[in-house]
Motif scaffolding. Structure first.
Motif, mmCIF file in Angstrom:
data_model
loop_
_atom_site.group_PDB
_atom_site.id
_atom_site.type_symbol
_atom_site.label_atom_id
_atom_site.label_comp_id
_atom_site.label_asym_id
_atom_site.label_seq_id
_atom_site.Cartn_x
_atom_site.Cartn_y
_atom_site.Cartn_z
ATOM 1 N N SER A 26 0.829 -1.214 0.000
ATOM 2 C CA SER A 26 0.000 0.000 0.000
ATOM 3 C C SER A 26 0.860 1.260 0.000
ATOM 4 C CB SER A 26 -0.918 0.007 1.233
ATOM 5 O OG SER A 26 -0.158 0.178 2.413
ATOM 6 N N LYS B 111 -3.287 4.500 -5.803
ATOM 7 C CA LYS B 111 -3.640 4.962 -4.462
ATOM 8 C C LYS B 111 -3.397 6.467 -4.422
ATOM 9 C CE LYS B 111 -2.620 4.470 0.427
ATOM 10 N NZ LYS B 111 -1.955 3.695 1.469
ATOM 11 N N ARG C 257 -6.139 6.782 9.924
ATOM 12 C CA ARG C 257 -4.911 7.241 10.578
ATOM 13 C C ARG C 257 -5.153 7.500 12.063
ATOM 14 N NH1 ARG C 257 -2.650 11.215 5.759
ATOM 15 N NH2 ARG C 257 -2.411 9.561 4.208
ATOM 16 N N LYS D 194 1.825 12.792 2.142
ATOM 17 C CA LYS D 194 2.244 11.618 1.373
ATOM 18 C C LYS D 194 2.222 11.882 -0.137
ATOM 19 C CE LYS D 194 1.133 8.206 4.955
ATOM 20 N NZ LYS D 194 0.642 6.829 5.223
ATOM 21 N N LYS E 115 -7.845 3.111 -4.896
ATOM 22 C CA LYS E 115 -8.143 3.582 -3.538
ATOM 23 C C LYS E 115 -8.017 5.087 -3.455
ATOM 24 C CE LYS E 115 -6.306 3.168 1.073
ATOM 25 N NZ LYS E 115 -5.223 2.711 1.876
ATOM 26 N N SER F 113 -11.873 4.484 4.939
ATOM 27 C CA SER F 113 -12.417 4.875 6.238
ATOM 28 C C SER F 113 -13.281 6.136 6.177
ATOM 29 C CB SER F 113 -11.273 5.068 7.230
ATOM 30 O OG SER F 113 -10.331 6.013 6.755
ATOM 31 N N TYR G 237 -15.367 -1.529 5.148
ATOM 32 C CA TYR G 237 -15.732 -1.645 6.566
ATOM 33 C C TYR G 237 -17.199 -2.041 6.709
ATOM 34 C CZ TYR G 237 -11.259 0.623 6.807
ATOM 35 O OH TYR G 237 -9.926 0.893 6.624
HETATM 36 C C1 PBG Z 1 -1.092 3.029 4.856
HETATM 37 C C2 PBG Z 1 -2.540 2.771 4.583
HETATM 38 C C3 PBG Z 1 -3.545 3.743 4.665
HETATM 39 C C4 PBG Z 1 -4.754 3.104 4.417
HETATM 40 C C5 PBG Z 1 -4.467 1.751 4.171
HETATM 41 N N1 PBG Z 1 -3.078 1.565 4.271
HETATM 42 C C6 PBG Z 1 -3.452 5.182 5.034
HETATM 43 C C7 PBG Z 1 -2.476 6.036 4.386
HETATM 44 O O1 PBG Z 1 -2.023 5.794 3.265
HETATM 45 O O2 PBG Z 1 -2.130 7.006 5.027
HETATM 46 C C8 PBG Z 1 -6.080 3.790 4.433
HETATM 47 C C9 PBG Z 1 -7.291 2.965 4.591
HETATM 48 C C10 PBG Z 1 -8.527 3.710 4.950
HETATM 49 O O3 PBG Z 1 -8.568 4.956 5.042
HETATM 50 O O4 PBG Z 1 -9.531 3.030 5.173
HETATM 51 N N2 PBG Z 1 -0.149 2.270 4.303
#
Ligand code: PBG
Length: 328
Positions: free
Chosen positions: A167, A197, A207, A219, A250, A276, A315
């Protein structure tokens, strides 16, 4: 009265006809349930920004997996939350076979051999910097990170992971992970790549749940710009060429065009992560009585399938499974 040879409403006149001509549906086997693991014992703590979603200690997580399996939810993705003392610059803890995450993967596979277990490959849960990659002088260093991620992936495969989920969005990581897995005898371990992503505001509640927000900056030097569409095709081509088995987009709902593009242009199955923040928005509006939460959930999941996703990480997986049982 006018003469209308074509009246699309004829196909909507009864529930029976509507379901007869329905183009899209989803089944419980399309869904992957993300779960959060914390240290300690007998802990089940609700995440305030994600009502109905909990952080579990291992013992309680195993109980919860039992419930999921009973509902037909058989594929899970697990995310760990570690205390700061376990974190360092190199994400060392991610390779500790007796550590929280890897020992839990092992125990899940022992108790539930038929569960399909997906992991997360990125440095952020284990890194003191809270970034997905290795940090030097405020920069995320690609190639050092990829080496660390490959070791992490092999350690997860050894612990019993069925699907490795990078990820992190580093360049070239799928190929290096594939080679490392094969070299260690894990040619049957799959890779679901987080292909497109995006640097999204919709990850906020996640987070919070893991206390994994970056400790400085953002990021954007590795996750994609939400304004870009063509770039997703490039990422998908690279991931396919490097050996990914499933391509993931994503977040999901603001990126339905990307899901559609990938599903039309690549022969691999496409997954979408209903993240999320997307879950939190539905729950918050429903809690206020502003929308019907269950109907909104179904509409969200259907729209992701309609766009072309085969698989949805969500979820809502348990709730959707309960809904589907009711619907029979
Ligand atoms: C981090 C990761 C994230 C999510 C999955 N893996 C957050 C990010 O990239 O900061 C987010 C998942 C979600 O918001 O449900 N490697």
């Amino acid at each position: 009265m006018f003469e209308l040879p074509i009246r699309p409403r004829r196909n909507r006149k009864s529930e029976a006809i509507r379901s007869l001509v329905e183009e899209t549906s989803f089944k419980v086997s399309d869904l992957i349930f993300p779960m959060f693991l914390i240290e300690g014992e007998n802990k089940k703590i609700e995440i305030s920004s994600m009502p109905g979603i909990y952080r579990f200690s291992k013992d309680r997580l195993l109980e919860e997996i039992h419930t999921c399996v009973d509902l037909g939810v058989r594929t899970l993705v697990l995310f760990p939350s570690l205390s700061d003392i376990k974190k360092d610059k190199y994400a060392t803890e991610s390779q500790n076979p007796d550590g929280l995450y890897l020992s839990c993967l092992k125990d899940i596979k022992l108790s539930f051999p038929d569960v399909c277990l997906m992991t997360d490959v990125a440095m952020d849960p284990y890194s003191i910097d809270g970034h997905d990659g290795f940090v030097e002088n405020g920069e995320i260093i690609n190639d050092i990170t990829v080496d660390i991620l490959a070791k992490m992936a092999v350690a997860q495969a050894k612990a019993g992971a069925d699907i490795i989920g990078p990820s992190d969005m580093m360049d070239g990581r799928v190929g290096v992970i594939r080679k490392a897995l094969d070299a260690d005898g894990f040619s049957n371990t799959s890779i679901m790549s987080y292909t497109a992503k995006y640097a999204s505001a919709f990850y906020g509640p996640f987070r919070d749940a893991l206390d994994s927000a970056p400790r400085f900056g953002d990021k954007k030097t590795y996750q994609m710009n939400p304004a870009n569409r063509m770039e997703a095709l490039l990422e998908a081509q690279l991931d396919m060429d490097e050996g990914a088995d499933i391509l993931m987009v994503k977040p999901a709902l603001s990126y339905l065009d990307i899901i559609s593009d990938l599903s039309k242009n690549f022969p691999l199955p496409v997954a979408a992560y209903n993240v999320s923040g997307e879950y939190a928005m539905v729950k918050a509006a429903a809690a206020n009585g502003w929308i019907d939460g269950e109907k909104a959930m179904i509409e969200c999941l259907l729209s992701i399938k309609r766009a072309g996703a085969k698989v949805i990480l969500t979820y809502f997986a348990k709730e959707a499974a309960i809904f589907l049982k009711k619907d029979l």
